[in-house]
Write a protein that holds these residues in place. Sequence first.
Motif, PDB file in Angstrom:
ATOM      1  N   ARG A 216     -26.361 -14.450  16.985  1.00  0.00           N
ATOM      2  CA  ARG A 216     -26.394 -15.036  15.718  1.00  0.00           C
ATOM      3  C   ARG A 216     -27.483 -16.325  15.406  1.00  0.00           C
ATOM      4  O   ARG A 216     -28.150 -16.332  14.401  1.00  0.00           O
ATOM      5  CB  ARG A 216     -25.188 -15.685  15.270  1.00  0.00           C
ATOM      6  N   THR A 217     -27.413 -17.183  16.597  1.00  0.00           N
ATOM      7  CA  THR A 217     -28.423 -18.380  16.492  1.00  0.00           C
ATOM      8  C   THR A 217     -29.916 -17.731  16.405  1.00  0.00           C
ATOM      9  O   THR A 217     -30.788 -18.290  15.606  1.00  0.00           O
ATOM     10  CB  THR A 217     -28.364 -19.233  17.826  1.00  0.00           C
ATOM     11  N   TRP A 218     -30.158 -16.820  17.186  1.00  0.00           N
ATOM     12  CA  TRP A 218     -31.464 -16.311  17.226  1.00  0.00           C
ATOM     13  C   TRP A 218     -32.017 -15.666  16.043  1.00  0.00           C
ATOM     14  O   TRP A 218     -32.913 -15.821  15.617  1.00  0.00           O
ATOM     15  CB  TRP A 218     -31.574 -15.383  18.610  1.00  0.00           C
ATOM     16  N   LEU A 219     -31.091 -14.797  15.371  1.00  0.00           N
ATOM     17  CA  LEU A 219     -31.179 -14.246  14.310  1.00  0.00           C
ATOM     18  C   LEU A 219     -31.670 -15.207  12.957  1.00  0.00           C
ATOM     19  O   LEU A 219     -32.304 -14.911  12.231  1.00  0.00           O
ATOM     20  CB  LEU A 219     -30.260 -13.040  13.824  1.00  0.00           C
TER      21      LEU A 219
ATOM     22  N   THR B 140     -35.636 -17.742   9.413  1.00  0.00           N
ATOM     23  CA  THR B 140     -36.201 -19.042   8.779  1.00  0.00           C
ATOM     24  C   THR B 140     -37.615 -19.420   9.143  1.00  0.00           C
ATOM     25  O   THR B 140     -38.153 -20.446   8.883  1.00  0.00           O
ATOM     26  CB  THR B 140     -35.093 -20.157   8.774  1.00  0.00           C
ATOM     27  N   THR B 141     -38.093 -18.733  10.204  1.00  0.00           N
ATOM     28  CA  THR B 141     -39.457 -18.883  11.018  1.00  0.00           C
ATOM     29  C   THR B 141     -40.542 -18.256  10.119  1.00  0.00           C
ATOM     30  O   THR B 141     -40.513 -17.142  10.026  1.00  0.00           O
ATOM     31  CB  THR B 141     -39.348 -18.742  12.293  1.00  0.00           C
ATOM     32  N   CYS B 142     -41.656 -19.106  10.169  1.00  0.00           N
ATOM     33  CA  CYS B 142     -42.938 -18.496   9.519  1.00  0.00           C
ATOM     34  C   CYS B 142     -43.464 -17.720  10.854  1.00  0.00           C
ATOM     35  O   CYS B 142     -43.827 -17.976  11.736  1.00  0.00           O
ATOM     36  CB  CYS B 142     -43.840 -19.542   9.159  1.00  0.00           C
ATOM     37  N   GLN B 143     -43.925 -16.308  10.422  1.00  0.00           N
ATOM     38  CA  GLN B 143     -44.360 -15.595  11.486  1.00  0.00           C
ATOM     39  C   GLN B 143     -45.700 -15.900  11.849  1.00  0.00           C
ATOM     40  O   GLN B 143     -46.193 -15.495  13.059  1.00  0.00           O
ATOM     41  CB  GLN B 143     -44.178 -13.968  11.071  1.00  0.00           C
ATOM     42  N   CYS B 144     -46.410 -16.443  11.048  1.00  0.00           N
ATOM     43  CA  CYS B 144     -47.981 -16.726  11.191  1.00  0.00           C
ATOM     44  C   CYS B 144     -47.763 -17.984  12.433  1.00  0.00           C
ATOM     45  O   CYS B 144     -48.647 -18.050  13.305  1.00  0.00           O
ATOM     46  CB  CYS B 144     -48.518 -17.306  10.078  1.00  0.00           C
TER      47      CYS B 144
ATOM     48  N   ARG C 105     -41.970 -14.958   6.131  1.00  0.00           N
ATOM     49  CA  ARG C 105     -40.671 -14.707   6.832  1.00  0.00           C
ATOM     50  C   ARG C 105     -40.445 -13.242   6.721  1.00  0.00           C
ATOM     51  O   ARG C 105     -40.983 -12.540   5.728  1.00  0.00           O
ATOM     52  CB  ARG C 105     -39.712 -15.534   6.138  1.00  0.00           C
ATOM     53  N   LEU C 106     -39.587 -12.844   7.788  1.00  0.00           N
ATOM     54  CA  LEU C 106     -39.543 -11.325   7.899  1.00  0.00           C
ATOM     55  C   LEU C 106     -38.627 -10.775   6.501  1.00  0.00           C
ATOM     56  O   LEU C 106     -37.651 -11.676   6.087  1.00  0.00           O
ATOM     57  CB  LEU C 106     -38.676 -11.029   9.175  1.00  0.00           C
ATOM     58  N   SER C 107     -38.606  -9.540   6.253  1.00  0.00           N
ATOM     59  CA  SER C 107     -37.680  -9.083   5.052  1.00  0.00           C
ATOM     60  C   SER C 107     -36.485  -8.762   5.763  1.00  0.00           C
ATOM     61  O   SER C 107     -36.274  -8.558   6.916  1.00  0.00           O
ATOM     62  CB  SER C 107     -38.584  -8.034   4.410  1.00  0.00           C
ATOM     63  N   PRO C 108     -35.399  -8.896   4.893  1.00  0.00           N
ATOM     64  CA  PRO C 108     -34.182  -8.325   5.249  1.00  0.00           C
ATOM     65  C   PRO C 108     -34.154  -6.715   6.023  1.00  0.00           C
ATOM     66  O   PRO C 108     -33.287  -6.757   7.069  1.00  0.00           O
ATOM     67  CB  PRO C 108     -33.159  -8.365   4.052  1.00  0.00           C
ATOM     68  N   LEU C 109     -34.962  -5.992   5.436  1.00  0.00           N
ATOM     69  CA  LEU C 109     -35.167  -4.791   6.341  1.00  0.00           C
ATOM     70  C   LEU C 109     -35.580  -4.653   7.591  1.00  0.00           C
ATOM     71  O   LEU C 109     -35.169  -4.088   8.489  1.00  0.00           O
ATOM     72  CB  LEU C 109     -36.203  -3.743   5.390  1.00  0.00           C
ATOM     73  N   THR C 110     -36.612  -5.717   7.968  1.00  0.00           N
ATOM     74  CA  THR C 110     -37.195  -5.783   9.239  1.00  0.00           C
ATOM     75  C   THR C 110     -36.229  -6.416  10.080  1.00  0.00           C
ATOM     76  O   THR C 110     -36.030  -6.198  11.240  1.00  0.00           O
ATOM     77  CB  THR C 110     -38.580  -6.686   9.280  1.00  0.00           C
TER      78      THR C 110
END
Length: 435
Positions: free
Chosen positions: A129-132, A137-141, A165-170
């Motif tokens: 859960r902490t990792w997700l 909330t982390t910028c992928q760039c 940020r990642l989409s909910p689907l990803t």
Amino acid sequence: MTAPREAVPSRRVRANSDGTVYQRKDGRWEAAGYVLAPGNTRKRVRVYGTTRKEALAKLTEKIVSSNRGVPIPSAQGSVSSYLTYWLEAVAVHQLRENIHTRYTACVKQYLVPGLGKKKLAKLTAKDVRTWLNQVRTTCQCCARSIDAARDQPRCCAAGACCSKRLSPLTLAYIHSVLKSALEHAVREEEITRNVARNVRTGTPRPRRFEPLTADEARQFLAAVRNDRLFALHELALRTGLRKGELLGLQWEDLDLQTGTASIRRTLQRTQTGGLTALPTKTRASERRIALPSECIHSLKEHREVQEGEREAAAEGWRDNGLVFSTPARGPIDPANLNRSFRALLDRAGLRRIRFHDLRHSTATLLLEQGVELVVIKELLGHAHIGVTATVYARVRLRLQRDAIDLLGRTLHTQTGTSNQPDDCHDRLPYTAPVR
């Protein structure tokens, strides 16, 4: 007379299989006992605690689980090493190549950097859960150094984070890959439970699609009437076949006399084999469908054109058996079909949609005509009718509104025209169907 001996306090004797508990030289308490191990064997385990009661409680918990037939975890390696083993020895034999490629990219980009260093046996739901939450909330760039590899940085490397940020689907897809890997670890008795199943990511909203309306569908068919692949586009719109199923269709799969088509394969581009004919997406996708009369006519015309191309090519003709191919008799690349489809939309003056939206258009138009979900499910080749109901829930809601309005008009008419008391003759029959 001899004096009576002083009573020595009795020491509680632990029964067999209860294990032993003693205090170590460093002050900690150690408890050891035999428990069930993978392969129906017995293994001696040791647990530690700051007090005798704590060490004994840990050992008792393991013994109780062992008595229930649950073996202790045998995994000593990290999450990274197990994911690598799972991809190379398990998933590669169970997944299609394209899906395995996506799983591999997901593991390398997200799972290994985030959870790879943790021990598999000690991974908890809190860790997942902490990792997700961190990934969400982390910028992928910034996290994957995407911007640093660009010729002209415009995000984190330039001091202006774009917060991509990642989409909910990803995010849900990454979570599902982790659940699949840990589920296999449970089956192999590497761990006792799948901790990823205890973490809820929420149900992501399905990807919205804008199918063609009936007028737009007629406009599209009229605009592509003179195109070389008119039969392909008409078949896609009238039957809802997937793009790979259309491109992998062979003449031996068609019976134009009875008007049927057998869907047995799909054409996909893979990293190792290029354009390859693969089995259908699911077992339900391997099906036999009825062909509309319009498609039968256009397929016959398409075969005549193909015969003319063969006569013109003479000895240079290569017969691959495909219904739809390039003029040089090679398989059509799905990416090239997408580009030509966008050009056809522009020529027809229609809005931009995906080629896959032709499939959605088929199902939507059938639903609006009152066709049952089970018929649409069989035509589209969905594995379960729940998939059909979920994907086209928005259309079903509109049909429900039409049905409610129809019932409202019926009740309003009955109320406004009848002044007689309600009796058995004025009531609507219970079994009368309402369409």
